[in-house]
Design an enzyme around this catalytic site. Sequence first.
Site, mmCIF file in Angstrom:
data_model
loop_
_atom_site.group_PDB
_atom_site.id
_atom_site.type_symbol
_atom_site.label_atom_id
_atom_site.label_comp_id
_atom_site.label_asym_id
_atom_site.label_seq_id
_atom_site.Cartn_x
_atom_site.Cartn_y
_atom_site.Cartn_z
ATOM 1 N N TYR A 124 0.780 -1.326 -0.008
ATOM 2 C CA TYR A 124 0.008 0.028 0.031
ATOM 3 C C TYR A 124 1.010 1.220 0.110
ATOM 4 O O TYR A 124 0.253 2.396 -0.194
ATOM 5 C CB TYR A 124 -0.838 0.162 1.297
ATOM 6 C CG TYR A 124 -2.235 -0.444 1.013
ATOM 7 C CD1 TYR A 124 -2.481 -1.720 0.844
ATOM 8 C CD2 TYR A 124 -3.304 0.442 1.045
ATOM 9 C CE1 TYR A 124 -3.901 -2.167 0.394
ATOM 10 C CE2 TYR A 124 -4.765 0.238 0.613
ATOM 11 C CZ TYR A 124 -4.871 -1.247 0.373
ATOM 12 O OH TYR A 124 -6.091 -1.761 0.264
ATOM 13 N N LYS A 191 2.198 -14.281 5.687
ATOM 14 C CA LYS A 191 2.283 -14.949 4.370
ATOM 15 C C LYS A 191 4.020 -15.550 4.392
ATOM 16 O O LYS A 191 4.521 -15.370 3.172
ATOM 17 C CB LYS A 191 1.866 -14.527 3.264
ATOM 18 C CG LYS A 191 2.041 -15.478 2.124
ATOM 19 C CD LYS A 191 0.811 -16.530 2.125
ATOM 20 C CE LYS A 191 0.796 -17.495 0.987
ATOM 21 N NZ LYS A 191 -0.073 -18.755 0.834
ATOM 22 N N ASP A 224 -4.018 -17.124 4.283
ATOM 23 C CA ASP A 224 -5.181 -17.994 3.475
ATOM 24 C C ASP A 224 -5.872 -18.767 4.444
ATOM 25 O O ASP A 224 -7.016 -19.061 4.481
ATOM 26 C CB ASP A 224 -4.276 -18.707 2.047
ATOM 27 C CG ASP A 224 -3.223 -19.318 2.403
ATOM 28 O OD1 ASP A 224 -2.504 -18.996 3.317
ATOM 29 O OD2 ASP A 224 -2.735 -19.974 1.588
ATOM 30 N N ASP A 248 -6.613 -5.181 5.142
ATOM 31 C CA ASP A 248 -7.660 -4.355 4.315
ATOM 32 C C ASP A 248 -8.662 -5.492 3.875
ATOM 33 O O ASP A 248 -9.781 -5.327 4.071
ATOM 34 C CB ASP A 248 -6.978 -3.752 3.148
ATOM 35 C CG ASP A 248 -7.903 -2.729 2.648
ATOM 36 O OD1 ASP A 248 -9.220 -2.348 3.351
ATOM 37 O OD2 ASP A 248 -7.874 -2.362 1.312
#
Length: 362
Positions: A124, A191, A224, A248
């Site tokens: 971002y 992740k 995930d 987000d």
Amino acid sequence: MTHRITLIPGDGTGPEIVEATRRAIEATGVPIEWDVHDIGVPALQKLGDPFPKSALDSIRKNKVGLKGPLTTELGTGMRSVNVALRKEFDLYANLRPGRTYEGVHAPMGKIDLVVVRENIEDLYAGIEFDINTPELAEVRGVIERVAKTKIRTDAAIAIKYISEFGSRRIVKFAFEYARTNKRRKVTAVHKANIMKHTDGLFLAVARRVAEKNPDIEFEDRIVDNMCMQLVLRPKEYDVLCCPNLYGDIISDLGAGMIGGLGLAPGANIGTNGAVFEATHGSAPKYTGQNKVNPMAVMLSGVLMLRHLEETAAADGLETAIADVIALGKNVTYDLKEKRDDPTSVGTSQVADAVVAQLKAGA
Ligand code: NAD
């Protein structure tokens, strides 16, 4: 004491829901002087500058802002002023609590989750290189040389960076929030199995901060798997601490779990100020229709009142909103079982109902 607050109406449906919220907050009786400023497209149209100094000076001086959503064009056009605002004031913590209120048709029963999202770094940060530019060619050249890899010449490039400093302060914020608000657990979302150096750093820092906060439970989840776990076993989770992009996405998932974006508030908090705004965007297709739910901005107003230490007013406003939802009569289309329910009311009628409820409870 009168609080001076910078009020940014936003665009799209923003002005309608911000006006509804202003009325609801004023009905709590807390003395507030609103300092109204535009940023984004409305400011560009009126003042020729999407990020006018007068608005920024107002936030700098007042240290507290309440903001409606601002549209950011898809793909093209100017960069997000929402993101720019967070960067300008180093509003590093995006707090997005979500809970199910009685009477809401929420798909997963009672939910009570808090997303703490890092607000400055990660993908971002806006460090992107467009195709067919000399900057891209230069960056691609450097990456290919140092990473010993090939990148297609028709690829655009975005940079993801995550720092030790940024990770430490957001994880510390999550633990401090958990302690102050009597929450039991912080889950770091990442992740790190794939992004070993960026998310890996975030996770390593999170583990170190967790060791210093043994009174709060800590665990981590790969993003995930986190999404799947939230759908399957939401009650096992409490405070979710995420890097910017995952935060987000997870907060919209959380919003869906509590009955929709119309009920999902938010706060952008830094060391020198705070700007309160809903999780949702400008819902532009409903502009000017007195249609969308103002409660997410109202609940952001509740967070703002808590930040101002106006606890009784915050509790009163949240109770009034909860009562209006529970009664089910004066709610917008998104809180009805069927979205085309003809008994749904408009934005301003919700404000009327919340104000009436506040007065009845006073
Ligand atoms: P959105 O959040 O505006 O809308 C997504 C869906 O939720 C739509 O179906 C919309 O009608 C519905 N919705 C949103 N708010 C609602 C409300 N208060 N009551 C009832 N239904 C509501 O997301 P989008 O359509 O992806 O984005 C529209 C614009 O908003 C984009 O330009 C985007 O960049 C911008 N945006 C701004 C912010 C911000 O200002 N912080 C945040 C997110 C998106």
